[in-house]
Design a protein around this motif. Structure first.
Motif, PDB file in Angstrom:
ATOM      1  N   TRP A  95      -8.972  -5.656  11.833  1.00 41.39           N
ATOM      2  CA  TRP A  95      -7.826  -5.458  11.911  1.00 41.39           C
ATOM      3  C   TRP A  95      -7.291  -5.325  10.320  1.00 41.39           C
ATOM      4  CZ3 TRP A  95      -4.359  -2.727  13.999  1.00 41.39           C
ATOM      5  CH2 TRP A  95      -3.071  -2.866  13.998  1.00 41.39           C
ATOM      6  N   ARG A  96      -7.416  -6.171   9.934  1.00 40.94           N
ATOM      7  CA  ARG A  96      -6.878  -6.213   8.193  1.00 40.94           C
ATOM      8  C   ARG A  96      -7.550  -5.008   7.432  1.00 40.94           C
ATOM      9  NH1 ARG A  96      -6.039 -12.588   7.009  1.00 40.94           N
ATOM     10  NH2 ARG A  96      -4.528 -13.039   8.292  1.00 40.94           N
ATOM     11  N   ASP A  97      -9.016  -4.834   7.925  1.00 43.69           N
ATOM     12  CA  ASP A  97      -9.758  -3.792   7.095  1.00 43.69           C
ATOM     13  C   ASP A  97      -9.114  -2.340   7.403  1.00 43.69           C
ATOM     14  OD1 ASP A  97     -11.298  -5.612   5.328  1.00 43.69           O
ATOM     15  OD2 ASP A  97     -13.131  -5.236   6.518  1.00 43.69           O
ATOM     16  N   PHE A  98      -8.777  -2.458   8.906  1.00 44.16           N
ATOM     17  CA  PHE A  98      -8.397  -1.153   9.297  1.00 44.16           C
ATOM     18  C   PHE A  98      -7.182  -0.558   8.714  1.00 44.16           C
ATOM     19  CE2 PHE A  98      -5.693   0.742  12.560  1.00 44.16           C
ATOM     20  CZ  PHE A  98      -6.122   1.870  12.851  1.00 44.16           C
ATOM     21  N   LEU A  99      -6.058  -1.688   8.720  1.00 48.55           N
ATOM     22  CA  LEU A  99      -4.701  -1.372   8.005  1.00 48.55           C
ATOM     23  C   LEU A  99      -4.830  -0.977   6.687  1.00 48.55           C
ATOM     24  CD1 LEU A  99      -2.506  -4.433   9.647  1.00 48.55           C
ATOM     25  CD2 LEU A  99      -2.432  -1.710  10.320  1.00 48.55           C
ATOM     26  N   ALA A 100      -5.581  -1.573   5.922  1.00 44.76           N
ATOM     27  CA  ALA A 100      -5.779  -1.408   4.448  1.00 44.76           C
ATOM     28  C   ALA A 100      -6.517  -0.066   4.224  1.00 44.76           C
ATOM     29  CB  ALA A 100      -6.663  -2.516   3.765  1.00 44.76           C
ATOM     30  N   ALA A 101      -7.633   0.201   4.956  1.00 47.74           N
ATOM     31  CA  ALA A 101      -8.454   1.633   4.775  1.00 47.74           C
ATOM     32  C   ALA A 101      -7.382   2.662   5.085  1.00 47.74           C
ATOM     33  CB  ALA A 101      -9.430   1.670   5.834  1.00 47.74           C
ATOM     34  N   GLY A 102      -6.458   2.672   6.106  1.00 52.00           N
ATOM     35  CA  GLY A 102      -5.592   3.667   6.728  1.00 52.00           C
ATOM     36  C   GLY A 102      -4.615   3.846   5.388  1.00 52.00           C
ATOM     37  N   GLN A 103      -3.922   2.724   4.749  1.00 50.75           N
ATOM     38  CA  GLN A 103      -2.879   2.784   3.912  1.00 50.75           C
ATOM     39  C   GLN A 103      -3.459   3.390   2.624  1.00 50.75           C
ATOM     40  OE1 GLN A 103      -0.725  -0.675   3.122  1.00 50.75           O
ATOM     41  NE2 GLN A 103       0.473   0.081   1.297  1.00 50.75           N
ATOM     42  N   LEU A 104      -4.696   2.813   2.110  1.00 53.09           N
ATOM     43  CA  LEU A 104      -5.373   3.615   1.056  1.00 53.09           C
ATOM     44  C   LEU A 104      -5.473   5.082   1.090  1.00 53.09           C
ATOM     45  CD1 LEU A 104      -7.502   0.325   0.225  1.00 53.09           C
ATOM     46  CD2 LEU A 104      -5.454   1.292  -1.062  1.00 53.09           C
TER      47      LEU A 104
END
Length: 149
Positions: free
Chosen positions: A13-22
């Protein structure tokens, strides 16, 4: 009863959020640098370019851009100032407004597209294998399908 995320799910979940934002930040930086527009404006121009007659009801455009009507109206006002979009009354009912992509707006989009596509490739597709691209496509389709019901 709350179904808490297990450690693997929490990390995903955290990787998904960070990847989308980046990715969104990288696309926004590239478009600002090379085309002088934010990613949001680019998405609006793309939606209009793909619509019949290069025009769309403002309410439909807001939904397509995943934006509130007031936020979209503000963005369209900025695009009008640049001469890329114009507003017209909807001929079908005279009540609604259409956003119409101008020739200048289409030329701006056409000029911005190659750099944008290269940034999409660099930020997402170049770091994945063909199998991962297929898996990501299936995952995104499943999530989108569940949420758009």
């Amino acid at each position: 009863m709350t179904r808490w995320l297990d450690p693997d799910e929490q990390q995903t979940w955290r990787d998904f959020l960070a990847a989308g934002q980046l990715i969104n930040e990288a696309l926004d930086r590239q478009l600002q640098r090379e085309a002088g527009m934010p990613h949001t404006y680019y998405m609006i121009l793309v939606a209009l370019s793909e619509a019949p007659g290069r025009s769309m009801r403002m309410s439909e455009l807001a939904a397509r851009a995943q934006s509130s009507q007031s936020r979209l109206s503000h963005a369209v006002a900025r695009l009008e100032e640049r001469g890329w979009v114009r507003r017209e009354r909807c001929p079908a009912d005279g009540r609604g407004n259409l956003a119409v992509l101008t020739d200048e707006g289409f030329a701006t989009l056409t000029a911005a597209a190659p750099g944008h596509v290269e940034e999409v490739r660099r930020s997402l597709f170049d770091v994945l294998t063909p199998e991962q691209v297929r898996e990501l496509g299936a995952i995104c389709s499943a999530v989108r399908g569940a949420l758009e019901r």
